[in-house]
Design a protein around this motif. Structure first.
Motif, PDB file in Angstrom:
ATOM      1  N   LEU A 110      11.681 -32.922  73.410  1.00  0.00           N
ATOM      2  CA  LEU A 110      12.272 -33.305  72.126  1.00  0.00           C
ATOM      3  C   LEU A 110      12.055 -34.786  71.833  1.00  0.00           C
ATOM      4  O   LEU A 110      11.770 -35.166  70.684  1.00  0.00           O
ATOM      5  CB  LEU A 110      13.763 -32.962  72.105  1.00  0.00           C
ATOM      6  CG  LEU A 110      14.102 -31.474  72.122  1.00  0.00           C
ATOM      7  CD1 LEU A 110      15.608 -31.274  72.292  1.00  0.00           C
ATOM      8  CD2 LEU A 110      13.589 -30.782  70.872  1.00  0.00           C
ATOM      9  N   ALA A 111      12.163 -35.631  72.857  1.00  0.00           N
ATOM     10  CA  ALA A 111      11.919 -37.065  72.681  1.00  0.00           C
ATOM     11  C   ALA A 111      10.475 -37.308  72.266  1.00  0.00           C
ATOM     12  O   ALA A 111      10.200 -38.095  71.348  1.00  0.00           O
ATOM     13  CB  ALA A 111      12.238 -37.818  73.968  1.00  0.00           C
ATOM     14  N   ALA A 112       9.552 -36.637  72.919  1.00  0.00           N
ATOM     15  CA  ALA A 112       8.134 -36.803  72.593  1.00  0.00           C
ATOM     16  C   ALA A 112       7.840 -36.293  71.177  1.00  0.00           C
ATOM     17  O   ALA A 112       7.120 -36.944  70.413  1.00  0.00           O
ATOM     18  CB  ALA A 112       7.274 -36.068  73.614  1.00  0.00           C
ATOM     19  N   ALA A 113       8.406 -35.149  70.824  1.00  0.00           N
ATOM     20  CA  ALA A 113       8.186 -34.604  69.481  1.00  0.00           C
ATOM     21  C   ALA A 113       8.731 -35.547  68.410  1.00  0.00           C
ATOM     22  O   ALA A 113       8.087 -35.767  67.375  1.00  0.00           O
ATOM     23  CB  ALA A 113       8.839 -33.222  69.357  1.00  0.00           C
TER      24      ALA A 113
ATOM     25  N   VAL B 270       6.298 -38.333  67.939  1.00  0.00           N
ATOM     26  CA  VAL B 270       5.136 -37.927  67.136  1.00  0.00           C
ATOM     27  C   VAL B 270       5.503 -37.985  65.654  1.00  0.00           C
ATOM     28  O   VAL B 270       4.715 -38.450  64.814  1.00  0.00           O
ATOM     29  CB  VAL B 270       4.635 -36.519  67.528  1.00  0.00           C
ATOM     30  CG1 VAL B 270       3.594 -36.007  66.529  1.00  0.00           C
ATOM     31  CG2 VAL B 270       4.061 -36.533  68.939  1.00  0.00           C
ATOM     32  N   TYR B 271       6.697 -37.543  65.318  1.00  0.00           N
ATOM     33  CA  TYR B 271       7.169 -37.616  63.930  1.00  0.00           C
ATOM     34  C   TYR B 271       7.267 -39.070  63.461  1.00  0.00           C
ATOM     35  O   TYR B 271       6.838 -39.402  62.350  1.00  0.00           O
ATOM     36  CB  TYR B 271       8.522 -36.909  63.812  1.00  0.00           C
ATOM     37  CG  TYR B 271       9.134 -36.991  62.434  1.00  0.00           C
ATOM     38  CD1 TYR B 271       8.508 -36.395  61.342  1.00  0.00           C
ATOM     39  CD2 TYR B 271      10.336 -37.654  62.231  1.00  0.00           C
ATOM     40  CE1 TYR B 271       9.066 -36.472  60.075  1.00  0.00           C
ATOM     41  CE2 TYR B 271      10.903 -37.725  60.966  1.00  0.00           C
ATOM     42  CZ  TYR B 271      10.263 -37.141  59.895  1.00  0.00           C
ATOM     43  OH  TYR B 271      10.808 -37.208  58.642  1.00  0.00           O
TER      44      TYR B 271
ATOM     45  N   LEU C  84       3.359 -43.093  73.748  1.00  0.00           N
ATOM     46  CA  LEU C  84       4.508 -42.723  74.590  1.00  0.00           C
ATOM     47  C   LEU C  84       4.717 -41.214  74.568  1.00  0.00           C
ATOM     48  O   LEU C  84       4.996 -40.596  75.604  1.00  0.00           O
ATOM     49  CB  LEU C  84       5.772 -43.430  74.116  1.00  0.00           C
ATOM     50  CG  LEU C  84       5.881 -44.913  74.434  1.00  0.00           C
ATOM     51  CD1 LEU C  84       7.138 -45.489  73.808  1.00  0.00           C
ATOM     52  CD2 LEU C  84       5.870 -45.150  75.928  1.00  0.00           C
ATOM     53  N   ALA C  85       4.584 -40.622  73.389  1.00  0.00           N
ATOM     54  CA  ALA C  85       4.750 -39.167  73.271  1.00  0.00           C
ATOM     55  C   ALA C  85       3.681 -38.429  74.071  1.00  0.00           C
ATOM     56  O   ALA C  85       3.997 -37.464  74.786  1.00  0.00           O
ATOM     57  CB  ALA C  85       4.698 -38.752  71.799  1.00  0.00           C
ATOM     58  N   ILE C  86       2.444 -38.866  73.967  1.00  0.00           N
ATOM     59  CA  ILE C  86       1.362 -38.213  74.709  1.00  0.00           C
ATOM     60  C   ILE C  86       1.619 -38.297  76.206  1.00  0.00           C
ATOM     61  O   ILE C  86       1.460 -37.304  76.933  1.00  0.00           O
ATOM     62  CB  ILE C  86      -0.003 -38.822  74.339  1.00  0.00           C
ATOM     63  CG1 ILE C  86      -0.382 -38.435  72.905  1.00  0.00           C
ATOM     64  CG2 ILE C  86      -1.087 -38.385  75.318  1.00  0.00           C
ATOM     65  CD1 ILE C  86      -1.581 -39.182  72.359  1.00  0.00           C
TER      66      ILE C  86
END
Length: 134
Positions: A11-14, A17-18, A61-63
């Motif tokens: 959820l943090a990564a998603a 990305v947003y 960071l998300a990747i």
């Protein structure tokens, strides 16, 4: 604990990305720059290069968190892949959490955004630490 940590890391990564999408792709649209508290289209144009760069920081960071998730989910316990996965999750989610703390310290008007940005990585890190040390 592991599944919950991985869920919050996802959820943090998603979310990041947003945030990347808003900062790097749609920054100059009124809906986006107003969400970030800018006063005008001119302000959005002026700050566009800064937002563009910051957006990619969030994407990277998300990747890293997504790769970490994959390594933990697919790697056998105590394998090098598993260790790499947790390292990426702790590093990327920890950076997200620290960035949220900096945002919170930037002023009261940023507190809501900081809580939104920091809650899921905080839960990912805390639950992950409980999972790997327990």
């Amino acid at each position: 604990m592991i599944l919950a940590s991985l869920l919050f890391a996802f959820l943090a990564a998603a979310l990041h990305v947003y945030i990347f999408t808003m900062e790097s792709l749609t920054w100059t649209t009124p809906a986006t720059w107003k969400r970030f508290g800018l006063a005008s289209q001119a302000d959005a144009e002026t700050t566009k290069p800064l937002a563009y760069n910051q957006g990619f920081y969030n994407l990277f960071l998300a990747i890293g968190a997504f790769i970490g998730l994959g390594c933990v989910a697919l790697g056998p316990d105590a394998s090098a892949q598993h260790v790499v996965g947790w390292t990426l999750i702790f590093s990327c989610c920890g950076s997200m959490l620290l960035a949220a703390a900096v945002l919170a310290l930037s002023g009261k008007k940023y507190l809501r955004a900081a809580v939104l940005q920091g809650t899921t990585p905080l839960l990912a890190v805390v639950l992950g630490l409980l999972a790997v040390t327990g």
